[in-house]
Each structure stands twice: as C-alpha cells, then as structure tokens.
Design an enzyme around this catalytic site. Structure first.
Site, short mmCIF file in Angstrom:
data_model
loop_
_atom_site.label_atom_id
_atom_site.label_comp_id
_atom_site.label_asym_id
_atom_site.label_seq_id
_atom_site.Cartn_x
_atom_site.Cartn_y
_atom_site.Cartn_z
N CYS A 122 16.44 -6.52 0.83
CA CYS A 122 16.53 -7.76 1.65
C CYS A 122 17.87 -8.35 1.59
O CYS A 122 18.13 -9.06 2.50
CB CYS A 122 15.40 -8.81 1.36
SG CYS A 122 15.86 -9.35 -0.27
N GLU A 124 16.86 -6.84 12.01
CA GLU A 124 16.88 -6.17 10.61
C GLU A 124 16.41 -4.78 10.85
O GLU A 124 15.53 -4.45 11.40
CB GLU A 124 15.80 -6.78 9.77
CG GLU A 124 15.71 -6.18 8.29
CD GLU A 124 15.05 -6.85 7.20
OE1 GLU A 124 13.65 -7.09 7.73
OE2 GLU A 124 15.45 -7.12 6.26
N GLU A 144 0.88 -1.45 0.08
CA GLU A 144 -0.27 0.00 -0.14
C GLU A 144 0.84 1.05 -0.06
O GLU A 144 0.36 2.36 -0.50
CB GLU A 144 -0.99 0.09 1.08
CG GLU A 144 -0.23 0.16 2.44
CD GLU A 144 0.18 -1.27 3.06
OE1 GLU A 144 0.19 -2.24 2.18
OE2 GLU A 144 0.23 -1.49 4.31
P1 NAD Z 1 5.83 -5.76 5.15
O1 NAD Z 1 5.89 -7.31 5.55
O2 NAD Z 1 5.49 -4.81 6.06
O3 NAD Z 1 4.59 -5.79 4.10
C1 NAD Z 1 4.88 -6.70 2.89
C2 NAD Z 1 3.33 -6.86 2.25
O4 NAD Z 1 2.39 -7.38 3.49
C3 NAD Z 1 2.45 -5.71 2.11
O5 NAD Z 1 1.88 -5.86 0.64
C4 NAD Z 1 1.81 -5.37 3.22
O6 NAD Z 1 0.49 -4.79 2.78
C5 NAD Z 1 1.37 -6.60 3.78
N1 NAD Z 1 1.17 -6.59 5.36
C6 NAD Z 1 1.67 -6.13 6.17
N2 NAD Z 1 1.34 -6.23 7.50
C7 NAD Z 1 0.40 -7.48 7.28
C8 NAD Z 1 -0.14 -8.11 8.09
N3 NAD Z 1 -0.28 -8.02 9.40
N4 NAD Z 1 -1.16 -9.32 7.78
C9 NAD Z 1 -1.07 -9.56 6.35
N5 NAD Z 1 -0.17 -8.59 5.33
C10 NAD Z 1 0.35 -7.78 6.00
O7 NAD Z 1 6.98 -5.45 4.59
P2 NAD Z 1 7.72 -4.06 3.88
O8 NAD Z 1 8.16 -3.30 4.88
O9 NAD Z 1 6.49 -3.59 2.73
O10 NAD Z 1 9.07 -4.69 3.40
C11 NAD Z 1 10.25 -5.02 3.69
C12 NAD Z 1 10.38 -6.05 4.28
O11 NAD Z 1 10.52 -7.10 3.09
C13 NAD Z 1 11.91 -6.29 4.85
O12 NAD Z 1 11.62 -7.15 6.00
C14 NAD Z 1 12.90 -7.11 3.82
O13 NAD Z 1 13.74 -7.71 4.15
C15 NAD Z 1 11.47 -7.89 3.05
N6 NAD Z 1 12.04 -8.28 1.85
C16 NAD Z 1 12.40 -9.60 1.56
C17 NAD Z 1 12.68 -10.16 0.42
C18 NAD Z 1 13.05 -11.26 0.13
O14 NAD Z 1 13.06 -11.79 -1.03
N7 NAD Z 1 13.26 -12.27 1.24
C19 NAD Z 1 12.61 -9.28 -0.78
C20 NAD Z 1 12.38 -7.73 -0.38
C21 NAD Z 1 11.99 -7.41 0.86
#
Ligand code: NAD
Length: 495
Positions: A294, A386, A189
């Site tokens: 990440c 992290e 979002e």
């Molecule tokens: P996030 O987990 O906050 O959000 C990711 C997605 O999950 C979003 O679309 C969000 O709307 C949804 N979301 C958030 N809270 C939720 C909940 N309680 N229940 C269900 N859905 C929910 O992550 P972010 O802040 O957008 O991205 C950063 C994180 O992503 C970092 O931890 C990074 O390391 C990780 N990441 C990992 C990879 C990988 O390949 N391992 C790649 C990119 C990013």
C-alpha cells in the site's frame, strides 16, 4: 496446534488445510465453500481454505467472551509478558515464518523475512505498552484525585489483506491483546496460513485459549463481524472499495471502526535530486514486493529536466531479473489486471519505456516484469488508479506547483515523497503534499515503531492510526476515575 512448515527454499511445498482456530482448538469452518490456497511462484495449490460463516463468527464471539472474563482482569504487565514470550518464539522460528510467508504470498525470501522482522517490531512496541500506559493521575482540587485508565473494549475483530499475511495482523494484535481484549482475526482467504502460525505461537507463549480466534472466509464472515452486536471494535486493512463499505457497516452497528484502504503514491523528482540515491530508491519503491504494497510508489512526477534520472531508473529496471530481484504477483487475475493497465496507457499515448508484459519467470507462477510508463497523464487509469503491481507511471510537469496540484488532486493519501538535495524544497513538499506518510528521499516512507501507521483521504476511514499509541487508544476505552476520601482520623493504623 499445527505442524511446522518445513520448506527452506523456493521449491514447491504443500501445507495443512487452513481451518479456524476457536477457543484454542483447530476446527473445521462450517461453510461448504472451499478455495485453493495457491503458491503464486508455482501457480499450484499448497493448501485449501474452507470458508467460515456467520455461525462460526458467533461461536468465536462466545468463546472469546468466556475467555475475556478472566483475561481482562490480568494486570497489563502480565498480559505483556505473553508478548515477550511470543517474540522469543517468533525469533526462534524466523526462518520457518519467512519461508511460509514467501510461499503463500510469493514475495522473495528476503522480503518475507523483512516482513516477519517488521511484525516482530510491532510486537516489541506492544511489550512496551505497560510503561507507556502508566496511569495519568492528578490532584485536581484539594483531596480530589482524577485518574485515567485504559480499559479493554471486550471482544474485538480485525480483517486483513493478502499482501502482508504476517505483519498486518501484528499491526493490530499487540495493542488489542495487551489492552485486555479478546480478538477475532479474519485473514485474507488468499493467504490464510500465516495467521494460523501466529495463533499457534501465541498459544505456545501462554495466551489463554479463546483470546485469539481465527475465522477463515470472505465477505460473509466480514459482514458478520461488522454486524455482530457483541463485537465492540473493528479494524480493517485492505482496498478502498471494501474499507469504505465495512467502515460504514461496522459504524452503523455501533462499533468503533478504523479501516485502512488503498493508495496511489506519488514520488516527486526535481532536477537537483541526487542521481544515485534517487535511482536506487525509486526502483526499489515501485518494484519491491512486486509493487503489492500500500506504500508502493506508483506515480513519478518528473519536474522539469530530469531525463538523466529517468534514464538511470530505466536502465536499472531493465536489468532486473524475475525470480531474483522480484517475485511474482499474487494471482493470474492480478497479471491480467496489471497488463490491462499497461495496454490502456499505451493506447492512450503513454510510452512504454520498460515493458513487463508477458515476462516469464523461473517457475510457472504469476509473473509480470517491472514496467515503466512515460508521458502518462493524471487522468489516465494508470495515472490515477491503484494498479497494485510493479508499474511506475511517469507524469511530466514543468513546475513544483503543478506537481503538488496533481498529487493533491488524487483521492488517495497514503504516501508521498520528494527527491531533492534542497532542504527548502523538501520542507515545502512536506507542507504541500496531501498524504499521511511522507518521505524525503525515501519512496516508501513507512513510519517505524513507535510512530503510528495510517494515511489520509480515501486511504483511511476513521480516526487515528492502526499502530503505535493510536492503536492502543483504538483498542481500549478511557475511564476517568475521580476520587475523594473522607479524612481518616485514625490514619496511623498501619503503624
Ligand atoms: P481486499 O480489500 O480485496 O481484501 C481485504 C480483506 O477484505 C480480505 O480479508 C477479504 O476477504 C475481505 N473482503 C474482500 N471483499 C470484501 C467484501 N466485498 N466485503 C467484505 N469483505 C471483503 O484487499 P486485498 O486485495 O487483500 O489487499 C490489497 C489492498 O489492500 C490494496 O488496495 C492495498 O493498497 C490495501 N492495503 C492497504 C494497507 C494500508 O495500510 N492502507 C495495507 C496493506 C494493504
């Protein structure tokens, strides 16, 4: 479907509202919750996103099911042709896409363009799938042939994070679409706009309406995707906390699930490391995309006498200019979180070698300068959690054995790297570190296509990788067909 994004500089530009795309049409999400989509460089809203609901998910599933009935009968080569066309359009629009990513995410134009090109590389892998997925067939006994087919799952879904708004959706879409599925994408979002552009590009490329749907929103939409009985597979990329939750939830509802999580990536530097190569690479690895990768380097384990390298890293970090060498972080909350980690580390006895707290950027956005913390211990929050910002924590040890023990002791397992000029030390490090993606003199060891992307331990829940051949296997199900035919007495009927 949606207008072009016209900005070609860092100057503030607004863009259309972030709505849903369902059945090939842009439609208003049905929820009442709205959020600003804030350009992190300026700290100002460039768009608005309205959250969808479980009702929107159900509407998307129904549209997707309808479209799937025909799409799944297309030969795989014809489905791949859509990807070839989408690739051409992405290359035609590469400037627009790069500036859009840069504006909604805050990364520099150069970083955003690299992201777009990496996304296109993922698409190119999808173009090659018809050749790779040629059926395996064997005469298993006289007159009996066994054949392997990769068939679509049906309607499938993906949820993506804020840090790569263009590339991460393209970790999933090529394999899922060429595999014959209909897809529902829920982008972050915080960065909902690039996904709209992806949908518009696929539509222009000739993808049938309903095969790629976008539902905007947050937790409610994600939970509805996990729970919906007619969604057959669920891919997720985001933080470990959420990855664990959604992996459990989607699996419990009987779906095939793969959820990639967060990371704490360790770089091990030994005394024989090449100073110039190591310095350049370490700084780029922790500060690229303002540390919001990440795969970003987060801990540097200094083994023995490597002060000359740390001094060079500190000198290079000190020279970095915000806005020129590094963009802003995503939100004010991120600035506060990152600052808190630095404060806590300092209070806990770490030395702040380069201090990014309170640094001002060229615009009013969310800035934190690149930060180097020395004498961090692995049990400090900055040493084990992290941070997801431009902070490198230096942990001092005497031996490689201690370095492996610290790296292995961290619950994550996305990336690990060693800096050395010794082939033997590199070999041992590649055997002893506990991470799915490892680098020798490369701090961000992202496996390029066709190698699959995915970590170990708490950085991934589920089996396989999100990209490459594993990705194709994830979004398809194998059917084994064993055939035996009665001998045709009149078998020269074609003559
Ligand atoms: P996030 O987990 O906050 O959000 C990711 C997605 O999950 C979003 O679309 C969000 O709307 C949804 N979301 C958030 N809270 C939720 C909940 N309680 N229940 C269900 N859905 C929910 O992550 P972010 O802040 O957008 O991205 C950063 C994180 O992503 C970092 O931890 C990074 O390391 C990780 N990441 C990992 C990879 C990988 O390949 N391992 C790649 C990119 C990013």
């Amino acid at each position: 479907m949606i207008p072009a994004f016209n900005a070609r500089s860092n100057d503030f530009a607004s863009y259309i509202a972030a709505d849903n795309v369902i059945g090939g049409r842009v439609v208003k999400p049905s929820g009442s919750e709205t959020h600003d989509v804030v350009n992190p460089r300026h700290g100002k809203a460039m768009s608005t996103v309205t959250f969808g609901t479980a009702v929107d998910v159900d509407t998307a599933v129904k549209n997707a099911e309808k479209a799937f009935a025909d799409w799944s009968t297309w030969p795989i080569r014809e489905r791949a042709q859509i990807l070839y066309k989408a690739r051409d359009i992405m290359l035609r629009d590469v400037e627009e896409l790069a500036w859009l990513v840069s504006h909604e995410n805050g990364k520099s134009y150069g970083e955003a363009k690299a992201e777009v090109l990496k996304g296109i590389e993922c698409l190119e892998y999808g173009c090659s799938l018809p050749n790779l997925a040629a059926n395996e067939s064997l005469e298993v006994s006289r007159g009996v042939t066994c054949e392997m087919r990769y068939e679509p799952m049906g309607v499938v879904a993906g949820v993506t994070p804020f840090n790569f708004p263009f590339m991460v959706p393209l970790w999933m879409l090529p394999q899922a679409l060429v595999g014959g599925n209909a897809f529902i994408l829920k982008p972050s979002e915080v960065v909902p706009l690039s996904a709209l552009k992806i949908a518009a590009i696929f539509q222009e490329a000739g993808l049938p309406d309903g095969i790629l749907n976008i539902v905007q929103g947050g937790q409610e939409v994600v939970e509805a995707l996990c729970d919906h009985p007619d969604i057959k597979a669920f891919g997720f990329v985001g933080s470990t906390r959420v990855a664990k939750l959604v992996y459990g939830r989607a699996s419990t509802s009987g779906k095939r699930a793969l959820a990639l999580g967060g990371a704490k990536n360790h770089l091990i530097v030994v005394p024989d490391a090449d100073v110039e190569l190591t310095t350049e690479n370490v700084v780029a690895s922790f500060s690229g995309c303002a540390g919001q990768r990440c795969m970003a380097a987060s801990v540097l384990i200094a083994v023995g006498e490597v002060d000359h390298i740390i001094d060079a890293v500190a000198a290079k970090t000190q020279k970095m200019v915000l806005g020129e060498h590094m963009g802003p972080v995503i939100t004010q909350a991120a600035v506060e979180r990152i600052t808190r980690y630095i404060d806590e580390a300092e209070k806990g006895g770490a030395t702040v070698l380069v201090d990014g707290r309170g640094a001002a950027g060229p615009t009013d956005g969310y800035w934190v300068g690149p930060t180097l913390l020395d004498h961090v211990t692995p049990d400090m929050p900055a040493g084990c959690e992290e941070i997801f910002g431009p902070v490198l924590s230096i942990v001092r040890v005497d031996t490689l054995e201690q370095a492996f023990s610290i790296e292995n002791g961290n619950p994550y397992g996305n990336a690990a790297a060693i800096y050395t000029t010794s082939g033997h030390v590199a070999k041992v490090a590649m055997e002893r570190t506990s991470a799915g993606m490892c680098g020798v003199n490369i701090g961000v060891p992202v496996p390029r296509e066709p190698f699959g992307f995915g970590g170990w331990n708490d950085s991934k829940f589920g089996h396989g990788n999100i990209t490459g051949w594993d990705g194709f296997r994830f979004w398809t199900r194998p059917r084994k067909v064993t055939s035996k035919w009665a001998l045709q007495k009149d078998w020269n009927w074609m003559a």
